[in-house]
Scaffold this active site. Structure first.
Site, PDB file in Angstrom:
ATOM      1  N   HIS A 176     -40.315  14.724 -12.648  1.00  0.00           N
ATOM      2  CA  HIS A 176     -40.991  15.527 -13.680  1.00  0.00           C
ATOM      3  C   HIS A 176     -40.254  16.786 -14.083  1.00  0.00           C
ATOM      4  O   HIS A 176     -40.709  17.502 -14.976  1.00  0.00           O
ATOM      5  CB  HIS A 176     -42.403  15.907 -13.223  1.00  0.00           C
ATOM      6  CG  HIS A 176     -42.422  16.969 -12.156  1.00  0.00           C
ATOM      7  ND1 HIS A 176     -42.171  16.685 -10.845  1.00  0.00           N
ATOM      8  CD2 HIS A 176     -42.637  18.298 -12.214  1.00  0.00           C
ATOM      9  CE1 HIS A 176     -42.244  17.802 -10.138  1.00  0.00           C
ATOM     10  NE2 HIS A 176     -42.511  18.799 -10.945  1.00  0.00           N
TER      11      HIS A 176
HETATM   12  N1  UDP Z   1     -48.473  15.311  -5.662  1.00  0.00           N
HETATM   13  C1  UDP Z   1     -49.651  14.583  -5.634  1.00  0.00           C
HETATM   14  N2  UDP Z   1     -49.735  13.452  -6.396  1.00  0.00           N
HETATM   15  C2  UDP Z   1     -48.708  12.997  -7.153  1.00  0.00           C
HETATM   16  C3  UDP Z   1     -47.502  13.731  -7.146  1.00  0.00           C
HETATM   17  C4  UDP Z   1     -47.421  14.898  -6.404  1.00  0.00           C
HETATM   18  O1  UDP Z   1     -50.594  14.939  -4.932  1.00  0.00           O
HETATM   19  O2  UDP Z   1     -48.868  11.976  -7.839  1.00  0.00           O
HETATM   20  C5  UDP Z   1     -48.418  16.541  -4.860  1.00  0.00           C
HETATM   21  C6  UDP Z   1     -47.268  16.606  -3.897  1.00  0.00           C
HETATM   22  O3  UDP Z   1     -47.569  15.894  -2.731  1.00  0.00           O
HETATM   23  C7  UDP Z   1     -47.102  18.096  -3.680  1.00  0.00           C
HETATM   24  C8  UDP Z   1     -47.431  18.656  -5.020  1.00  0.00           C
HETATM   25  O4  UDP Z   1     -48.185  17.658  -5.721  1.00  0.00           O
HETATM   26  O5  UDP Z   1     -48.001  18.574  -2.729  1.00  0.00           O
HETATM   27  C9  UDP Z   1     -46.115  18.941  -5.683  1.00  0.00           C
HETATM   28  O6  UDP Z   1     -46.249  19.110  -6.969  1.00  0.00           O
HETATM   29  P1  UDP Z   1     -45.123  18.795  -8.038  1.00  0.00           P
HETATM   30  O7  UDP Z   1     -44.171  17.795  -7.548  1.00  0.00           O
HETATM   31  O8  UDP Z   1     -45.880  18.515  -9.280  1.00  0.00           O
HETATM   32  O9  UDP Z   1     -44.457  20.229  -8.231  1.00  0.00           O
HETATM   33  P2  UDP Z   1     -43.217  20.990  -7.610  1.00  0.00           P
HETATM   34  O10 UDP Z   1     -43.384  21.015  -6.124  1.00  0.00           O
HETATM   35  O11 UDP Z   1     -41.974  20.310  -8.060  1.00  0.00           O
HETATM   36  O12 UDP Z   1     -43.303  22.368  -8.193  1.00  0.00           O
END
Ligand code: UDP
Length: 356
Positions: free
Chosen positions: A206
């Site tokens: 993403h």
């Molecule tokens: N996550 C979730 N379901 C999904 C994808 C991600 O619960 O389908 C959770 C993941 O386990 C983590 C959080 O969302 O705890 C991370 O978010 P994301 O990857 O959107 O953001 P980033 O960490 O890159 O800022």
């Protein structure tokens, strides 16, 4: 601090906020949540509040679907109004999204102390919107809670030692969440039964640098398609990626599912063979659940994962992705080394926040 306003808006912030909210309740600190609306779909927002028992937001700003500048500006205006009315003792922000920056800026201009949890992280890539948000937020904060020694070092290198700011190393609140909710997920999630998944690779994509760059996205899809021929690849797909894919490509051969809730995600992480991601949080969660991770980025803020051989950075290069897959297919690692604390990061942070 007796009264805290917490700003959240995006999925990773719900996961992080759940851990401190629980500790605020234990400590008897009054917390009110502002949800900016950056993520608003039921499976990107509401499910996290329900499963993780996060208090219902006192304010919903409902701001989404506009450009970075418009989004940050509208949040700034909305949050300022609330802060003027609520007069909190402090404003708490998490991570590196537009909601983080808007919350910090609104509070700092009103001379309300800003607490930044997950401070000090750097990718050193100023093209990332997240890098801009985190650097600016750190600079206007009153208290910085860092998950790692690397984060502390980054702040020192930027001269934060000479600034009127308190810096703490409290560990990683996402480790707290993973440890606290793993047992509940085991009881409540039926994702493995529903999908009948056994041997599989869990992937998420993403980051803007991948979704909004057609070459990068094409190369990643090519790599995942190749890997999928050997071990099924499952992608709970972020709405941004899905929208772009729907406009541009025929749907790939690997398995795409809707974004899942946190409990389902934990079960997928626990049961998969390997993780492929461009997410910040998912890189760490792979390690929490003892899985190797291929990161679809050129840099990571979580450098200790790479240094310890748990993570390989491939960017969007199809060949590098396939090579990393080959390496991890046969590699075994000892994941017991403690990189992110012992699940007490939120407790430590709240202990310090009440003294501020
Ligand atoms: N996550 C979730 N379901 C999904 C994808 C991600 O619960 O389908 C959770 C993941 O386990 C983590 C959080 O969302 O705890 C991370 O978010 P994301 O990857 O959107 O953001 P980033 O960490 O890159 O800022």
């Amino acid at each position: 601090m007796k009264k805290i306003i917490t700003i959240v808006g995006a999925r990773p912030q719900f996961v992080k906020a759940a851990t401190l909210s629980r500790q605020f309740q234990i400590a008897g600190i009054d917390e009110k949540i502002i949800h900016t609306g950056q993520h608003f779909d039921a499976n990107m927002s509401e499910v996290f509040f329900r499963e993780m028992e996060i208090p219902k937001p006192a304010y919903q700003l409902d701001i989404h679907g506009v450009s970075h500048g418009a989004m940050t500006g509208r949040m700034l205006e909305g949050i300022e109004k609330i802060l003027l009315n609520e007069k909190p003792d402090g404003v708490l922000v998490y991570g590196d999204t537009n909601s983080t920056l808007a919350g910090a800026l609104a509070a700092a201009k009103l001379h309300i102390p800003v607490v930044h949890v997950e401070a000090g992280l750097r990718s050193f890539n100023m093209a990332m919107p997240e890098e801009i948000n985190r650097i600016l937020t750190d600079r206007i904060s009153t208290a910085l809670f860092c998950p790692t020694d690397t984060a502390i070092r980054n702040l020192k290198n930027e001269g934060f030692d000479n600034m009127p700011v308190q810096i703490f190393k409290n560990g990683d609140v996402m480790q707290d969440a993973a440890m606290y909710y793993a047992g509940k997920a085991q009881l409540k999630s039926d994702i493995l039964q529903k999908t009948r998944l056994r041997k599989f690779i869990l992937a998420t994509i993403h980051r803007q640098e991948n979704t909004d760059n057609p070459d990068n996205l094409k190369n990643i899809i090519a790599g995942l398609t190749e890997i999928n021929k050997e071990i099924p690849v499952v992608v709970p797909m972020h709405p941004r990626t899905r929208n772009i894919l729907a406009q541009t490509y025929k749907l790939p051969d690997f398995t795409i599912i809707e974004p899942v809730g946190y409990f389902d995600m934990i079960m997928l992480l626990k049961s998969c063979d390997m993780v492929i991601t461009d997410s910040g949080g998912v890189q760490k969660e792979a390690y929490f659940f003892g899985k190797h991770c291929i990161t679809l980025r050129e840099q990571t803020e979580w450098t200790e994962l790479v240094e310890n051989g748990f993570n390989i950075l491939t960017g969007s290069d199809t060949q590098k992705l396939k090579a990393a897959f080959e390496t991890f297919k046969t590699k075994t690692s000892d994941f017991s080394i403690d990189l992110y604390g012992n699940g007490k990061a939120a407790e430590k942070a709240v202990e310090e926040i009440r003294k501020l």
